[in-house]
Design a protein around this motif. Structure first.
Motif, PDB file in Angstrom:
ATOM      1  N   MET A  83       0.776  -1.121  -0.063  1.00 19.33           N
ATOM      2  CA  MET A  83      -0.072   0.169  -0.143  1.00 19.33           C
ATOM      3  C   MET A  83       0.807   1.294  -0.007  1.00 19.33           C
ATOM      4  O   MET A  83       0.464   2.393  -0.632  1.00 19.33           O
ATOM      5  CB  MET A  83      -1.105  -0.206   1.124  1.00 19.33           C
ATOM      6  N   VAL A  84       2.127   1.276   0.660  1.00 21.21           N
ATOM      7  CA  VAL A  84       2.957   2.105   0.548  1.00 21.21           C
ATOM      8  C   VAL A  84       4.565   1.786   0.569  1.00 21.21           C
ATOM      9  O   VAL A  84       4.559   0.945   0.814  1.00 21.21           O
ATOM     10  CB  VAL A  84       2.761   3.182   1.942  1.00 21.21           C
ATOM     11  N   PHE A  85       5.262   2.650   0.027  1.00 18.41           N
ATOM     12  CA  PHE A  85       6.589   2.559  -0.115  1.00 18.41           C
ATOM     13  C   PHE A  85       7.320   3.481   0.489  1.00 18.41           C
ATOM     14  O   PHE A  85       7.139   4.893   0.371  1.00 18.41           O
ATOM     15  CB  PHE A  85       7.258   2.438  -1.450  1.00 18.41           C
ATOM     16  N   THR A 160      13.752  -2.001   6.984  1.00 20.34           N
ATOM     17  CA  THR A 160      13.447  -0.600   6.983  1.00 20.34           C
ATOM     18  C   THR A 160      14.673   0.056   6.034  1.00 20.34           C
ATOM     19  O   THR A 160      15.692  -0.606   6.020  1.00 20.34           O
ATOM     20  CB  THR A 160      13.400   0.021   8.346  1.00 20.34           C
ATOM     21  N   LEU A 161      14.155   1.304   5.603  1.00 17.52           N
ATOM     22  CA  LEU A 161      15.152   2.099   4.689  1.00 17.52           C
ATOM     23  C   LEU A 161      16.421   2.468   5.300  1.00 17.52           C
ATOM     24  O   LEU A 161      17.592   2.620   4.973  1.00 17.52           O
ATOM     25  CB  LEU A 161      14.460   3.181   3.971  1.00 17.52           C
ATOM     26  N   GLY A 162      16.402   2.673   6.769  1.00 16.41           N
ATOM     27  CA  GLY A 162      17.725   3.027   7.533  1.00 16.41           C
ATOM     28  C   GLY A 162      18.602   1.904   7.790  1.00 16.41           C
ATOM     29  O   GLY A 162      19.527   2.461   8.398  1.00 16.41           O
ATOM     30  N   MET A 163      18.364   0.866   7.412  1.00 22.41           N
ATOM     31  CA  MET A 163      19.123  -0.337   7.767  1.00 22.41           C
ATOM     32  C   MET A 163      19.658  -0.868   6.634  1.00 22.41           C
ATOM     33  O   MET A 163      19.080  -1.118   5.520  1.00 22.41           O
ATOM     34  CB  MET A 163      18.298  -1.499   8.459  1.00 22.41           C
ATOM     35  N   GLU A 164      21.109  -0.997   6.659  1.00 25.38           N
ATOM     36  CA  GLU A 164      21.959  -1.710   5.474  1.00 25.38           C
ATOM     37  C   GLU A 164      22.318  -3.057   5.824  1.00 25.38           C
ATOM     38  O   GLU A 164      23.223  -3.331   6.496  1.00 25.38           O
ATOM     39  CB  GLU A 164      23.279  -0.598   5.391  1.00 25.38           C
ATOM     40  N   TYR A 165      21.358  -3.818   5.164  1.00 25.76           N
ATOM     41  CA  TYR A 165      21.503  -5.142   5.456  1.00 25.76           C
ATOM     42  C   TYR A 165      21.550  -5.743   4.110  1.00 25.76           C
ATOM     43  O   TYR A 165      20.861  -5.672   3.267  1.00 25.76           O
ATOM     44  CB  TYR A 165      20.140  -5.678   6.361  1.00 25.76           C
ATOM     45  N   PRO A 166      22.559  -6.798   3.922  1.00 27.48           N
ATOM     46  CA  PRO A 166      23.534  -7.454   5.108  1.00 27.48           C
ATOM     47  C   PRO A 166      24.672  -6.338   4.982  1.00 27.48           C
ATOM     48  O   PRO A 166      24.904  -5.539   4.135  1.00 27.48           O
ATOM     49  CB  PRO A 166      24.010  -8.563   4.435  1.00 27.48           C
ATOM     50  N   PRO A 167      25.471  -6.339   6.206  1.00 29.60           N
ATOM     51  CA  PRO A 167      26.502  -5.435   6.299  1.00 29.60           C
ATOM     52  C   PRO A 167      27.582  -5.483   5.264  1.00 29.60           C
ATOM     53  O   PRO A 167      28.421  -4.681   4.802  1.00 29.60           O
ATOM     54  CB  PRO A 167      27.233  -5.767   8.068  1.00 29.60           C
ATOM     55  N   ILE A 185      14.062   1.194  -2.315  1.00 28.89           N
ATOM     56  CA  ILE A 185      12.544   0.890  -1.779  1.00 28.89           C
ATOM     57  C   ILE A 185      12.419   0.068  -0.773  1.00 28.89           C
ATOM     58  O   ILE A 185      12.846  -0.984  -0.748  1.00 28.89           O
ATOM     59  CB  ILE A 185      11.590   1.074  -2.735  1.00 28.89           C
ATOM     60  N   THR A 186      11.283   0.059   0.117  1.00 31.61           N
ATOM     61  CA  THR A 186      10.794  -0.920   1.129  1.00 31.61           C
ATOM     62  C   THR A 186       9.344  -0.527   1.519  1.00 31.61           C
ATOM     63  O   THR A 186       8.922   0.452   1.610  1.00 31.61           O
ATOM     64  CB  THR A 186      11.605  -0.900   2.177  1.00 31.61           C
ATOM     65  N   GLU A 187       8.767  -1.421   1.690  1.00 30.16           N
ATOM     66  CA  GLU A 187       7.332  -1.337   2.541  1.00 30.16           C
ATOM     67  C   GLU A 187       7.228  -1.396   3.833  1.00 30.16           C
ATOM     68  O   GLU A 187       6.277  -1.213   4.349  1.00 30.16           O
ATOM     69  CB  GLU A 187       6.473  -2.701   1.811  1.00 30.16           C
ATOM     70  N   PHE A 188       8.556  -1.773   4.516  1.00 30.34           N
ATOM     71  CA  PHE A 188       8.566  -1.713   5.844  1.00 30.34           C
ATOM     72  C   PHE A 188       8.854  -0.382   6.423  1.00 30.34           C
ATOM     73  O   PHE A 188      10.154   0.095   6.218  1.00 30.34           O
ATOM     74  CB  PHE A 188       9.647  -2.820   6.181  1.00 30.34           C
ATOM     75  N   LEU A 189       8.106   0.379   6.960  1.00 29.17           N
ATOM     76  CA  LEU A 189       8.241   1.510   7.601  1.00 29.17           C
ATOM     77  C   LEU A 189       8.632   1.609   8.911  1.00 29.17           C
ATOM     78  O   LEU A 189       9.690   2.401   9.064  1.00 29.17           O
ATOM     79  CB  LEU A 189       7.085   2.482   7.196  1.00 29.17           C
ATOM     80  N   THR A 198      10.118 -11.434   6.148  1.00 36.18           N
ATOM     81  CA  THR A 198      10.111 -10.301   5.575  1.00 36.18           C
ATOM     82  C   THR A 198      10.692 -10.198   4.274  1.00 36.18           C
ATOM     83  O   THR A 198      10.277  -9.539   3.114  1.00 36.18           O
ATOM     84  CB  THR A 198      11.145  -9.111   6.385  1.00 36.18           C
ATOM     85  N   PHE A 199      11.671 -11.472   4.023  1.00 37.72           N
ATOM     86  CA  PHE A 199      12.081 -11.484   2.552  1.00 37.72           C
ATOM     87  C   PHE A 199      11.319 -12.251   1.745  1.00 37.72           C
ATOM     88  O   PHE A 199      11.021 -11.673   0.450  1.00 37.72           O
ATOM     89  CB  PHE A 199      13.510 -12.233   2.878  1.00 37.72           C
ATOM     90  N   PRO A 200      10.226 -13.113   1.926  1.00 42.99           N
ATOM     91  CA  PRO A 200       9.305 -13.468   0.911  1.00 42.99           C
ATOM     92  C   PRO A 200       8.494 -12.483   0.407  1.00 42.99           C
ATOM     93  O   PRO A 200       8.148 -12.471  -0.599  1.00 42.99           O
ATOM     94  CB  PRO A 200       8.474 -14.561   1.577  1.00 42.99           C
ATOM     95  N   LYS A 201       8.095 -11.417   1.419  1.00 43.25           N
ATOM     96  CA  LYS A 201       7.271 -10.534   1.156  1.00 43.25           C
ATOM     97  C   LYS A 201       8.209  -9.546   0.100  1.00 43.25           C
ATOM     98  O   LYS A 201       7.471  -9.095  -0.865  1.00 43.25           O
ATOM     99  CB  LYS A 201       6.807  -9.682   2.414  1.00 43.25           C
ATOM    100  N   ARG A 202       9.355  -9.161   0.329  1.00 40.49           N
ATOM    101  CA  ARG A 202      10.170  -8.472  -0.485  1.00 40.49           C
ATOM    102  C   ARG A 202      10.260  -9.134  -1.880  1.00 40.49           C
ATOM    103  O   ARG A 202      10.155  -8.499  -3.016  1.00 40.49           O
ATOM    104  CB  ARG A 202      11.517  -8.371   0.169  1.00 40.49           C
ATOM    105  N   ASN A 203      10.391 -10.669  -1.721  1.00 41.86           N
ATOM    106  CA  ASN A 203      10.574 -11.140  -3.251  1.00 41.86           C
ATOM    107  C   ASN A 203       9.522 -10.994  -3.953  1.00 41.86           C
ATOM    108  O   ASN A 203       9.508 -10.924  -5.465  1.00 41.86           O
ATOM    109  CB  ASN A 203      10.743 -12.601  -2.971  1.00 41.86           C
ATOM    110  N   ARG A 204       8.071 -10.986  -3.531  1.00 39.35           N
ATOM    111  CA  ARG A 204       6.950 -10.587  -4.534  1.00 39.35           C
ATOM    112  C   ARG A 204       7.071  -9.367  -5.028  1.00 39.35           C
ATOM    113  O   ARG A 204       6.498  -9.064  -6.264  1.00 39.35           O
ATOM    114  CB  ARG A 204       5.590 -10.851  -3.559  1.00 39.35           C
TER     115      ARG A 204
END
Length: 308
Positions: A83-85, A160-167, A185-189, A198-204
């Motif tokens: 619904m939002v990025f 979230t956008l503020g996290m740089e993963y993986p290091p 972009i990320t849908e996790f705010l 979280t990663f299967p959600k990202r994969n779609r």
């Protein structure tokens, strides 16, 4: 209006379950209707959390909701679009022709070389942009190659956008963030730690954005297979790279048996000519033969004749 309310985990879960968003054509209409579906105290609590998040977020982050004109057309067509990025970078990249390139983190040298070659061939079309997931291995190689050959990239995050993963990809994050033509972009705010869900959600989202999905190497149980199955459900074209020198491409071969297209034609690996027994060779000849297998360059790449 608080756009980030669409990214609150409790609200977004309700929207996915009810598909309420399909009844409206504008965000303002949905926003006005939502409070009627929740207890007042609960709604106010969620709203306050989102207000505080918007006040404290990086001012360079942009929020893109489902009803925005810039929201990707391809992604609107999937069963459960975000619904939002939260976005950082050039939103115009979302309007490019998008291709997804994904694969295992524990990638083999031949798959990394094939990924680079694929991006080089695709870079002839300057209208393209590359989508992937910011993981190590194939994802990283796809983005490094795209940056080298002048194609924009869209990194879809499972955090979230503020996290740089993986290091291990902090250098890649730095390059993307410093280049105004790239996009994350990320849908996790609100605060979300990396997790299995979280990663299967990202994969779609990766497959949903793209017209074509390239699977460069995948085990039978992997996030890459998750992306491939999402692509199947979304009716995307799927291409699979398969090669005898890959570490583990059981998942890729399964996809080929299920009807995915083979990315490159059959590749022939030159075989070693057997040495005559008893033949004397110099130390330099022995050292070269010992350290570099047939067909492999010193940089780990493979001298193969790739053709799409």
């Amino acid at each position: 209006m608080v756009v980030s309310i669409l990214g609150h985990s409790r609200i977004s879960s309700f929207l996915r379950r009810t598909k309420l968003w399909r009844q409206f054509s504008q965000f303002s209409e949905l926003y006005a209707a939502l409070p009627h579906y929740f207890e007042e105290d609960f709604w106010n609590q969620c709203l306050e959390e989102c207000i505080q998040w918007e006040k404290s977020k990086d001012p360079n982050w942009k929020l893109l909701n489902f009803y925005d004109p810039e929201y990707p057309k391809n992604l609107k067509e999937i069963f459960d679009p975000p619904m939002v990025f939260a976005c950082l970078g050039n939103l115009q990249v979302l309007q490019s022709q998008l291709v997804a390139i994904v694969g295992t983190r524990k990638s083999s040298p031949v798959s990394l070389s094939a990924t680079r070659k694929l991006v080089e061939l695709l870079s002839v079309n300057k209208e393209l942009a590359v989508v992937s997931g910011m993981a190590l291995g194939i994802d990283r190689e796809a983005f490094l190659s795209a940056l080298e050959f002048g194609l924009p990239v869209i990194g879809v995050l499972g955090t979230t956008l503020g996290m740089e993963y993986p290091p291990g990809n902090r250098d890649l994050y730095k390059r993307i963030k410093e280049d105004a033509n790239q996009l994350l972009i990320t849908e996790f705010l609100l605060k979300t730690e990396p997790a299995k869900w979280t990663f299967p959600k990202r994969n779609r989202v990766i497959s949903g954005l793209a017209d074509k999905v390239y699977i460069m190497e995948s085990g039978r149980k992997s996030g890459t297979i998750s992306t491939a199955y999402s692509a199947m459900e979304q009716n995307r074209e799927i291409f699979v790279f398969d090669h005898p020198k890959q570490f583990d491409n059981e998942g890729g071969r399964l996809l080929l048996r299920q009807g995915a297209q083979r990315l490159f034609g059959e590749t022939k690996i030159p075989k070693e000519k057997p040495e005559s027994q008893g033949k004397e060779i110099s130390y330099e000849e022995w050292r070269n033969k010992r350290t570099i297998p047939s067909g492999m360059r010193r940089d780990g790449g493979w001298n193969l004749d790739f053709t799409l």
